[in-house]
Design a protein around this motif. Structure first.
Motif, PDB file in Angstrom:
ATOM      1  N   VAL A 140      24.642  37.152  31.741  1.00 55.90           N
ATOM      2  CA  VAL A 140      25.371  38.392  31.486  1.00 55.90           C
ATOM      3  C   VAL A 140      25.511  39.215  32.768  1.00 55.90           C
ATOM      4  O   VAL A 140      26.580  39.761  33.070  1.00 55.90           O
ATOM      5  N   LEU A 141      24.436  39.273  33.553  1.00 56.14           N
ATOM      6  CA  LEU A 141      24.492  40.019  34.812  1.00 56.14           C
ATOM      7  C   LEU A 141      25.398  39.324  35.828  1.00 56.14           C
ATOM      8  O   LEU A 141      26.116  39.981  36.581  1.00 56.14           O
ATOM      9  N   ALA A 142      25.352  37.989  35.837  1.00 58.89           N
ATOM     10  CA  ALA A 142      26.221  37.239  36.742  1.00 58.89           C
ATOM     11  C   ALA A 142      27.693  37.469  36.389  1.00 58.89           C
ATOM     12  O   ALA A 142      28.532  37.686  37.270  1.00 58.89           O
ATOM     13  N   PHE A 143      27.992  37.430  35.091  1.00 57.57           N
ATOM     14  CA  PHE A 143      29.368  37.693  34.643  1.00 57.57           C
ATOM     15  C   PHE A 143      29.797  39.102  35.042  1.00 57.57           C
ATOM     16  O   PHE A 143      30.922  39.319  35.511  1.00 57.57           O
ATOM     17  N   THR A 144      28.901  40.061  34.865  1.00 55.63           N
ATOM     18  CA  THR A 144      29.217  41.444  35.220  1.00 55.63           C
ATOM     19  C   THR A 144      29.481  41.586  36.714  1.00 55.63           C
ATOM     20  O   THR A 144      30.402  42.296  37.134  1.00 55.63           O
ATOM     21  N   ALA A 145      28.681  40.903  37.532  1.00 56.69           N
ATOM     22  CA  ALA A 145      28.866  40.961  38.978  1.00 56.69           C
ATOM     23  C   ALA A 145      30.234  40.406  39.378  1.00 56.69           C
ATOM     24  O   ALA A 145      30.951  41.005  40.198  1.00 56.69           O
ATOM     25  N   VAL A 146      30.604  39.266  38.793  1.00 59.30           N
ATOM     26  CA  VAL A 146      31.908  38.664  39.109  1.00 59.30           C
ATOM     27  C   VAL A 146      33.040  39.555  38.595  1.00 59.30           C
ATOM     28  O   VAL A 146      34.079  39.709  39.253  1.00 59.30           O
ATOM     29  N   LEU A 147      32.836  40.163  37.425  1.00 60.67           N
ATOM     30  CA  LEU A 147      33.831  41.098  36.897  1.00 60.67           C
ATOM     31  C   LEU A 147      34.023  42.269  37.856  1.00 60.67           C
ATOM     32  O   LEU A 147      35.158  42.698  38.100  1.00 60.67           O
ATOM     33  N   CYS A 148      32.932  42.780  38.402  1.00 59.80           N
ATOM     34  CA  CYS A 148      33.024  43.893  39.359  1.00 59.80           C
ATOM     35  C   CYS A 148      33.788  43.487  40.615  1.00 59.80           C
ATOM     36  O   CYS A 148      34.568  44.281  41.164  1.00 59.80           O
ATOM     37  N   ILE A 149      33.568  42.257  41.078  1.00 56.62           N
ATOM     38  CA  ILE A 149      34.321  41.768  42.241  1.00 56.62           C
ATOM     39  C   ILE A 149      35.810  41.725  41.923  1.00 56.62           C
ATOM     40  O   ILE A 149      36.653  42.128  42.732  1.00 56.62           O
ATOM     41  N   ALA A 150      36.145  41.247  40.709  1.00 56.09           N
ATOM     42  CA  ALA A 150      37.544  41.186  40.288  1.00 56.09           C
ATOM     43  C   ALA A 150      38.152  42.583  40.187  1.00 56.09           C
ATOM     44  O   ALA A 150      39.272  42.825  40.644  1.00 56.09           O
ATOM     45  N   LEU A 151      37.407  43.512  39.586  1.00 58.47           N
ATOM     46  CA  LEU A 151      37.911  44.880  39.445  1.00 58.47           C
ATOM     47  C   LEU A 151      38.075  45.553  40.800  1.00 58.47           C
ATOM     48  O   LEU A 151      39.039  46.289  41.032  1.00 58.47           O
ATOM     49  N   GLY A 152      37.122  45.294  41.711  1.00 57.86           N
ATOM     50  CA  GLY A 152      37.231  45.861  43.050  1.00 57.86           C
ATOM     51  C   GLY A 152      38.452  45.327  43.791  1.00 57.86           C
ATOM     52  O   GLY A 152      39.166  46.079  44.463  1.00 57.86           O
ATOM     53  N   ALA A 153      38.684  44.020  43.649  1.00 58.36           N
ATOM     54  CA  ALA A 153      39.868  43.424  44.272  1.00 58.36           C
ATOM     55  C   ALA A 153      41.140  43.994  43.659  1.00 58.36           C
ATOM     56  O   ALA A 153      42.125  44.262  44.366  1.00 58.36           O
ATOM     57  N   GLY A 154      41.125  44.186  42.337  1.00 54.87           N
ATOM     58  CA  GLY A 154      42.282  44.765  41.659  1.00 54.87           C
ATOM     59  C   GLY A 154      42.550  46.185  42.113  1.00 54.87           C
ATOM     60  O   GLY A 154      43.705  46.594  42.287  1.00 54.87           O
ATOM     61  N   ALA A 155      41.489  46.954  42.311  1.00 52.05           N
ATOM     62  CA  ALA A 155      41.632  48.323  42.797  1.00 52.05           C
ATOM     63  C   ALA A 155      42.265  48.342  44.184  1.00 52.05           C
ATOM     64  O   ALA A 155      43.175  49.140  44.467  1.00 52.05           O
ATOM     65  N   ALA A 156      41.785  47.459  45.063  1.00 55.68           N
ATOM     66  CA  ALA A 156      42.348  47.379  46.411  1.00 55.68           C
ATOM     67  C   ALA A 156      43.823  46.989  46.367  1.00 55.68           C
ATOM     68  O   ALA A 156      44.656  47.549  47.100  1.00 55.68           O
ATOM     69  N   GLY A 157      44.168  46.039  45.500  1.00 53.17           N
ATOM     70  CA  GLY A 157      45.561  45.626  45.361  1.00 53.17           C
ATOM     71  C   GLY A 157      46.448  46.750  44.852  1.00 53.17           C
ATOM     72  O   GLY A 157      47.575  46.933  45.322  1.00 53.17           O
ATOM     73  N   ILE A 217      36.480  47.338  49.572  1.00 54.37           N
ATOM     74  CA  ILE A 217      37.642  48.039  49.029  1.00 54.37           C
ATOM     75  C   ILE A 217      38.203  49.010  50.065  1.00 54.37           C
ATOM     76  O   ILE A 217      39.414  49.028  50.332  1.00 54.37           O
ATOM     77  N   LEU A 218      37.329  49.817  50.660  1.00 55.89           N
ATOM     78  CA  LEU A 218      37.768  50.805  51.638  1.00 55.89           C
ATOM     79  C   LEU A 218      38.352  50.149  52.884  1.00 55.89           C
ATOM     80  O   LEU A 218      39.312  50.656  53.476  1.00 55.89           O
ATOM     81  N   PHE A 219      37.780  49.019  53.289  1.00 59.36           N
ATOM     82  CA  PHE A 219      38.290  48.313  54.464  1.00 59.36           C
ATOM     83  C   PHE A 219      39.721  47.831  54.213  1.00 59.36           C
ATOM     84  O   PHE A 219      40.601  47.992  55.069  1.00 59.36           O
ATOM     85  N   TYR A 220      39.958  47.253  53.035  1.00 58.23           N
ATOM     86  CA  TYR A 220      41.301  46.748  52.725  1.00 58.23           C
ATOM     87  C   TYR A 220      42.317  47.881  52.655  1.00 58.23           C
ATOM     88  O   TYR A 220      43.437  47.759  53.165  1.00 58.23           O
ATOM     89  N   VAL A 221      41.917  48.979  52.039  1.00 58.98           N
ATOM     90  CA  VAL A 221      42.861  50.075  51.835  1.00 58.98           C
ATOM     91  C   VAL A 221      43.053  50.896  53.106  1.00 58.98           C
ATOM     92  O   VAL A 221      44.192  51.124  53.550  1.00 58.98           O
ATOM     93  N   LEU A 222      41.953  51.361  53.701  1.00 64.29           N
ATOM     94  CA  LEU A 222      42.056  52.283  54.829  1.00 64.29           C
ATOM     95  C   LEU A 222      42.285  51.592  56.169  1.00 64.29           C
ATOM     96  O   LEU A 222      43.132  52.015  56.958  1.00 64.29           O
ATOM     97  N   VAL A 223      41.525  50.522  56.427  1.00 65.62           N
ATOM     98  CA  VAL A 223      41.632  49.870  57.728  1.00 65.62           C
ATOM     99  C   VAL A 223      42.869  48.973  57.800  1.00 65.62           C
ATOM    100  O   VAL A 223      43.680  49.095  58.727  1.00 65.62           O
ATOM    101  N   TYR A 224      43.011  48.078  56.808  1.00 61.62           N
ATOM    102  CA  TYR A 224      44.139  47.143  56.855  1.00 61.62           C
ATOM    103  C   TYR A 224      45.455  47.799  56.443  1.00 61.62           C
ATOM    104  O   TYR A 224      46.424  47.822  57.210  1.00 61.62           O
ATOM    105  N   THR A 225      45.492  48.364  55.222  1.00 59.79           N
ATOM    106  CA  THR A 225      46.755  48.875  54.685  1.00 59.79           C
ATOM    107  C   THR A 225      47.261  50.109  55.428  1.00 59.79           C
ATOM    108  O   THR A 225      48.422  50.164  55.835  1.00 59.79           O
ATOM    109  N   VAL A 226      46.397  51.110  55.582  1.00 59.32           N
ATOM    110  CA  VAL A 226      46.831  52.386  56.156  1.00 59.32           C
ATOM    111  C   VAL A 226      46.897  52.343  57.684  1.00 59.32           C
ATOM    112  O   VAL A 226      47.867  52.812  58.285  1.00 59.32           O
TER     113      VAL A 226
END
Length: 302
Positions: A48-65, A128-137
């Motif tokens: 359950v914790l492993a699934f949650t961790a992977v879900l968080c990675i997916a959500l973080g990637a989605g937020a950056a996108g 997340i911040l690196f993708y948005v602020l450093v790369y994108t902006v």
């Protein structure tokens, strides 16, 4: 007589538009490398914790996108391959995209910290911040090195997965980070070579646009060589076994062969860039095989 110009009305966004905002095609590779980083760790997490961790990675990637599309809606409207996205197509307003991206990012980091550990949450936040602020902006519209430095954003997931399982960073996840970091320029430059007119129209200084296809071909090879070395390194360093090592050697040799085919191709026409298209397609398979072999190696040779 006065005339008025009608302003296109933004249509109400559907759930599919919010899904598209997360860049699901990109997310697949992010989630996979994050999962492999977690499974390769020398500890076993509760499912359950492993699934949650992977879900968080997916959500973080989605937020950056989502935040990337919010900031780049003007560029996306110009480029042929992105103009059907929710924002440039008028199916969503920018404020909704911004709120969605920020909310998703905060939620993913908090959930990661509460479910696993705050070190993993911190690394996820940095990614997340690196993708948005450093790369994108900062980088994308300013320098042809945008993909080189910005590639670090896509290299974080295996490190996040490992950190979620162990609460720390070790040599193997740092090597996995290096592999993805060095893989990113050849992967994206191969793509940008046959869609460079899109980037030129949008004013994005991708390497093929500002330096030409010849210089880009040389750079692809120059980055592919250390990438292959980093990919093979876990085997002689004793961090992975023969299953991973043999797969890394075989697929890295194929990657290098395709990179050298790109180098010797003299065509500047997109229709004649078959080696570039082959390298781009294989580069995706390469990363899936490499990380999959790492997990298989741990399962077969514990």
């Amino acid at each position: 007589m006065t005339t008025t110009t009608a302003t296109p009305r933004t249509l109400p966004a559907e759930w599919r538009d919010f899904v598209e905002l997360t860049k699901p095609k990109v997310m697949r590779l992010v989630v996979f490398t994050g999962l492999c980083g977690l499974l390769a760790a020398p500890v076993t997490m509760h499912p359950v914790l492993a699934f949650t961790a992977v879900l968080c990675i997916a959500l973080g990637a989605g937020a950056a996108g989502a935040l990337n599309q919010w900031y780049e809606s003007d560029i996306d409207a110009v480029m042929k391959r992105t103009r059907s996205r929710p924002l440039p197509a008028g199916r969503m307003d920018r404020e909704s995209a911004l709120h969605f991206g920020v909310g998703l990012g905060i939620f993913s980091v908090l959930l990661m910290g509460l479910a696993t550990n705050w070190f993993a949450a911190g690394v996820l936040a940095v990614s997340i911040l690196f993708y948005v602020l450093v790369y994108t902006v900062w980088l994308k519209r300013r320098t042809p090195q945008n993909i080189v430095i910005g590639g670090a954003a896509g290299a974080f997931p295996p490190l996040v997965g490992w950190a979620a399982a162990t609460g720390q960073a070790d040599l193997l996840p740092l090597l996995l980070f290096a592999i993805v970091f060095l893989w990113t320029p050849p992967h994206f430059w191969a793509l940008s070579m046959f869609v460079r007119s899109d980037y030129a129209k949008a004013g994005v200084p991708m390497l093929p646009v500002v330096a030409g296809v010849g210089a880009t071909r040389v750079q692809i090879v120059l980055y592919s060589l250390p990438m292959a070395a980093a990919a093979v390194a876990p085997w002689p360093l004793g961090l992975a076994g023969a299953v991973y090592g043999l797969a890394a050697v075989a697929f890295s040799l194929i990657f290098l062969a395709l990179a050298f085919r790109v180098l010797v191709n003299r065509s500047a026409e997109p229709a004649e860039m078959k080696p570039e298209k082959q390298l781009f397609a294989f580069s995706i398979l390469y990363l899936f095989v490499l990380f999959g072999a790492l997990v298989a190696d741990k399962l077969l040779m514990p």
